[in-house]
Scaffold this motif. Structure first.
Motif, PDB file in Angstrom:
ATOM      1  N   GLU A 132       0.771  -1.304   0.462  1.00  0.00           N
ATOM      2  CA  GLU A 132      -0.129  -0.265   0.264  1.00  0.00           C
ATOM      3  C   GLU A 132       0.608   1.117  -0.107  1.00  0.00           C
ATOM      4  OE1 GLU A 132      -3.340   2.331  -0.887  1.00  0.00           O
ATOM      5  OE2 GLU A 132      -2.842   0.087  -0.510  1.00  0.00           O
ATOM      6  N   ILE A 133       2.072   1.152   1.002  1.00  0.00           N
ATOM      7  CA  ILE A 133       3.057   2.597   1.212  1.00  0.00           C
ATOM      8  C   ILE A 133       3.476   2.448  -0.399  1.00  0.00           C
ATOM      9  CG2 ILE A 133       4.751   3.078   1.916  1.00  0.00           C
ATOM     10  CD1 ILE A 133       4.153   1.682   4.267  1.00  0.00           C
ATOM     11  N   VAL A 134       4.539   1.679  -1.171  1.00  0.00           N
ATOM     12  CA  VAL A 134       4.950   1.999  -2.247  1.00  0.00           C
ATOM     13  C   VAL A 134       4.314   1.567  -3.039  1.00  0.00           C
ATOM     14  CG1 VAL A 134       6.198  -0.096  -3.745  1.00  0.00           C
ATOM     15  CG2 VAL A 134       6.812  -0.119  -1.338  1.00  0.00           C
ATOM     16  N   GLY A 135       2.614   1.325  -3.313  1.00  0.00           N
ATOM     17  CA  GLY A 135       1.797   1.386  -4.257  1.00  0.00           C
ATOM     18  C   GLY A 135       1.537   3.144  -4.303  1.00  0.00           C
ATOM     19  N   GLY A 136       1.112   3.921  -3.461  1.00  0.00           N
ATOM     20  CA  GLY A 136       1.406   4.763  -3.341  1.00  0.00           C
ATOM     21  C   GLY A 136       2.344   5.696  -4.549  1.00  0.00           C
ATOM     22  N   TRP A 137       3.372   5.302  -3.967  1.00  0.00           N
ATOM     23  CA  TRP A 137       4.885   6.018  -4.682  1.00  0.00           C
ATOM     24  C   TRP A 137       4.914   5.257  -6.836  1.00  0.00           C
ATOM     25  CZ3 TRP A 137       9.257   3.417  -1.118  1.00  0.00           C
ATOM     26  CH2 TRP A 137       8.947   4.271  -0.317  1.00  0.00           C
ATOM     27  N   ILE A 138       4.007   3.718  -6.830  1.00  0.00           N
ATOM     28  CA  ILE A 138       3.710   4.123  -8.320  1.00  0.00           C
ATOM     29  C   ILE A 138       3.157   4.812  -8.734  1.00  0.00           C
ATOM     30  CG2 ILE A 138       3.034   1.949  -9.616  1.00  0.00           C
ATOM     31  CD1 ILE A 138       3.836  -0.056  -7.459  1.00  0.00           C
ATOM     32  N   ASP A 139       1.897   4.954  -7.799  1.00  0.00           N
ATOM     33  CA  ASP A 139       0.878   6.056  -8.502  1.00  0.00           C
ATOM     34  C   ASP A 139       1.024   7.275  -8.816  1.00  0.00           C
ATOM     35  OD1 ASP A 139      -1.141   3.888  -7.519  1.00  0.00           O
ATOM     36  OD2 ASP A 139      -1.877   4.858  -5.731  1.00  0.00           O
ATOM     37  N   GLY A 140       2.189   7.487  -8.026  1.00  0.00           N
ATOM     38  CA  GLY A 140       2.976   9.343  -8.032  1.00  0.00           C
ATOM     39  C   GLY A 140       3.732   9.087  -9.624  1.00  0.00           C
ATOM     40  N   CYS A 141       4.265   7.751  -9.261  1.00  0.00           N
ATOM     41  CA  CYS A 141       5.146   7.596 -11.503  1.00  0.00           C
ATOM     42  C   CYS A 141       4.182   7.489 -12.164  1.00  0.00           C
ATOM     43  CB  CYS A 141       6.029   6.297 -11.323  1.00  0.00           C
ATOM     44  SG  CYS A 141       6.799   6.295 -10.183  1.00  0.00           S
ATOM     45  N   ARG A 142       2.789   7.209 -12.166  1.00  0.00           N
ATOM     46  CA  ARG A 142       1.686   7.249 -13.245  1.00  0.00           C
ATOM     47  C   ARG A 142       1.766   9.138 -13.526  1.00  0.00           C
ATOM     48  NH1 ARG A 142      -3.613   5.773 -10.043  1.00  0.00           N
ATOM     49  NH2 ARG A 142      -3.032   8.062  -9.312  1.00  0.00           N
ATOM     50  N   ASP A 143       0.996   9.449 -11.317  1.00  0.00           N
ATOM     51  CA  ASP A 143       0.806  10.788 -11.566  1.00  0.00           C
ATOM     52  C   ASP A 143       1.621  11.567 -12.529  1.00  0.00           C
ATOM     53  OD1 ASP A 143      -0.906  10.217 -10.764  1.00  0.00           O
ATOM     54  OD2 ASP A 143      -0.658  10.729  -8.610  1.00  0.00           O
ATOM     55  N   ASP A 144       3.046  11.494 -12.451  1.00  0.00           N
ATOM     56  CA  ASP A 144       4.268  12.109 -12.641  1.00  0.00           C
ATOM     57  C   ASP A 144       4.040  12.491 -14.322  1.00  0.00           C
ATOM     58  OD1 ASP A 144       5.172  13.789 -11.167  1.00  0.00           O
ATOM     59  OD2 ASP A 144       6.122  12.248 -10.187  1.00  0.00           O
ATOM     60  N   GLY A 145       3.810  10.793 -14.828  1.00  0.00           N
ATOM     61  CA  GLY A 145       3.926  10.703 -16.773  1.00  0.00           C
ATOM     62  C   GLY A 145       4.840   9.695 -16.846  1.00  0.00           C
ATOM     63  N   PHE A 146       4.960   8.465 -16.075  1.00  0.00           N
ATOM     64  CA  PHE A 146       6.002   7.927 -16.155  1.00  0.00           C
ATOM     65  C   PHE A 146       4.878   6.834 -17.138  1.00  0.00           C
ATOM     66  CE2 PHE A 146       8.489   9.926 -13.618  1.00  0.00           C
ATOM     67  CZ  PHE A 146       9.971   9.609 -13.897  1.00  0.00           C
ATOM     68  N   GLU A 147       5.909   5.918 -17.841  1.00  0.00           N
ATOM     69  CA  GLU A 147       5.303   5.205 -18.358  1.00  0.00           C
ATOM     70  C   GLU A 147       5.285   3.958 -18.427  1.00  0.00           C
ATOM     71  OE1 GLU A 147       5.112   8.306 -20.811  1.00  0.00           O
ATOM     72  OE2 GLU A 147       7.023   7.115 -20.960  1.00  0.00           O
ATOM     73  N   ALA A 148       6.245   2.993 -17.286  1.00  0.00           N
ATOM     74  CA  ALA A 148       6.245   1.655 -17.017  1.00  0.00           C
ATOM     75  C   ALA A 148       7.414   2.042 -15.222  1.00  0.00           C
ATOM     76  CB  ALA A 148       7.393   0.941 -17.313  1.00  0.00           C
ATOM     77  N   VAL A 149       7.513   1.478 -14.111  1.00  0.00           N
ATOM     78  CA  VAL A 149       8.490   1.350 -12.821  1.00  0.00           C
ATOM     79  C   VAL A 149       8.811  -0.173 -13.084  1.00  0.00           C
ATOM     80  CG1 VAL A 149       6.426   0.064 -12.819  1.00  0.00           C
ATOM     81  CG2 VAL A 149       7.491   1.543 -10.365  1.00  0.00           C
ATOM     82  N   GLU A 150      10.310   0.424 -12.510  1.00  0.00           N
ATOM     83  CA  GLU A 150      10.930  -0.258 -11.635  1.00  0.00           C
ATOM     84  C   GLU A 150      11.232  -0.415 -10.649  1.00  0.00           C
ATOM     85  OE1 GLU A 150      15.997  -1.414 -11.824  1.00  0.00           O
ATOM     86  OE2 GLU A 150      14.853   1.028 -13.039  1.00  0.00           O
ATOM     87  N   PRO A 151      10.408  -1.576  -9.926  1.00  0.00           N
ATOM     88  CA  PRO A 151      11.142  -2.210  -8.205  1.00  0.00           C
ATOM     89  C   PRO A 151      11.670  -3.475  -8.410  1.00  0.00           C
ATOM     90  CG  PRO A 151       8.954  -3.494  -9.844  1.00  0.00           C
ATOM     91  CD  PRO A 151       9.562  -2.420 -10.401  1.00  0.00           C
ATOM     92  N   ASP A 152      13.183  -2.212  -7.577  1.00  0.00           N
ATOM     93  CA  ASP A 152      14.650  -2.506  -7.382  1.00  0.00           C
ATOM     94  C   ASP A 152      14.563  -3.117  -6.160  1.00  0.00           C
ATOM     95  OD1 ASP A 152      17.220  -3.589  -7.895  1.00  0.00           O
ATOM     96  OD2 ASP A 152      18.043  -1.077  -6.771  1.00  0.00           O
TER      97      ASP A 152
END
Length: 276
Positions: A132-152
């Motif tokens: 839920e916490i990291v998912g909020g960061w992923i939502d932020g990636c979406r909102d910022d206009g990224f096309e993809a996410v890399e969870p390290d």
């Protein structure tokens, strides 16, 4: 995570990238399906700091705090399985129960990355809370206009002293993949080639980012699963033959990049960026 025995400045990366559809969901109703990784697109790996990419760059990877390059396929780096050094106080102050502990109650620290502590994804309840916490960061990636996410740090379990398992990592990564797809983002499998097709078929990863796979003779672990949807990064502190061999073997199929170990920004004297 780059394979190091010494600490590295942990700057993330978010960058441009499209994917071949993995088996994950394609987003909720009204959400666009994730975009596919550009075929053999020129990859600019900006984990050590953002800078203006060359006009030839098709894919840019930057930390979630840096914002997308724009005009490229942008991938958003998130340290999803352990803490960033600058975020220790956030986790210890607000979510101490979500940090992995040893038998004495101490925090479990990455042996190769001092200052990074493992997130506890050992139970379904904790996985849901961390996601839920990291998912909020992923939502932020979406909102910022990224096309993809890399969870390290998908492979954190291999350094946990048996406190975490591959099954824990897969179950947690599946939650992140579902969140990314619901946001219309593609999601990368970062390293952990030993998963084989599990990453694609069970988790729902869409493409792979493989560090030093030629140096460790692992590239087939990724291309056998993801085909051409692989971004390969080799490093200059390994023998150069790893890079030249990779270029000869798969440089016409996938993006193969040679970078300085610290992935510093252009303008730094240690900067090195070379592609087949």
């Amino acid at each position: 995570m780059r394979r190091l025995t010494t600490p590295l400045a942990t700057l993330g990366l978010c960058a441009a990238l499209l994917v071949t559809g993995g088996s994950g969901t394609s987003g909720t109703s009204g959400t666009a399906a994730p975009q596919r990784l550009p075929a053999n697109g020129r990859f600019d790996y900006q984990i050590g700091g953002a800078y203006t990419p060359d006009a030839s760059a098709a894919i840019v990877d930057r930390d979630r705090s840096a914002g997308p390059a724009g005009g490229t396929y942008d991938i958003c780096y998130v340290n999803a399985f352990q803490t960033q050094p600058a975020e220790e106080a956030f986790w210890t102050g607000s979510h101490p129960d979500l940090l992995l502990r040893d038998e004495d109650g101490g925090l479990v620290e990455d042996p190769d990355w001092p200052g990074e502590f493992f997130l506890d994804v050992s139970t379904a309840g904790k996985r849901a809370d961390v996601a839920e916490i990291v998912g909020g960061w992923i939502d932020g990636c979406r909102d910022d206009g990224f096309e993809a996410v890399e969870p390290d740090n998908l492979d954190t379990w291999t350094r946990s002293g048996g406190r975490l398992t591959e099954a824990d990592a897969v179950a947690y990564a599946t939650l992140l993949a579902d969140r990314a797809h619901a946001d219309g983002l593609a999601i990368a499998q970062k390293n952990a080639g030993s998963l084989g097709s599990i990453g694609r078929d069970s988790v729902g990863f869409d493409f792979a980012i493989a560090e030093e796979c030629q140096n460790y003779s692992e590239c087939d672990d990724y291309t056998d699963v993801y085909g051409d949807d692989v971004l390969e990064v080799e490093y200059t502190d390994n023998p150069r033959t790893a890079y030249t061999t990779a270029c000869a073997a798969q440089g016409r199929r996938i993006s193969v990049l040679l970078r300085d170990r610290d992935v510093v920004p252009r303008g730094d004297e240690a900067y090195h960026d070379e592609t087949c």
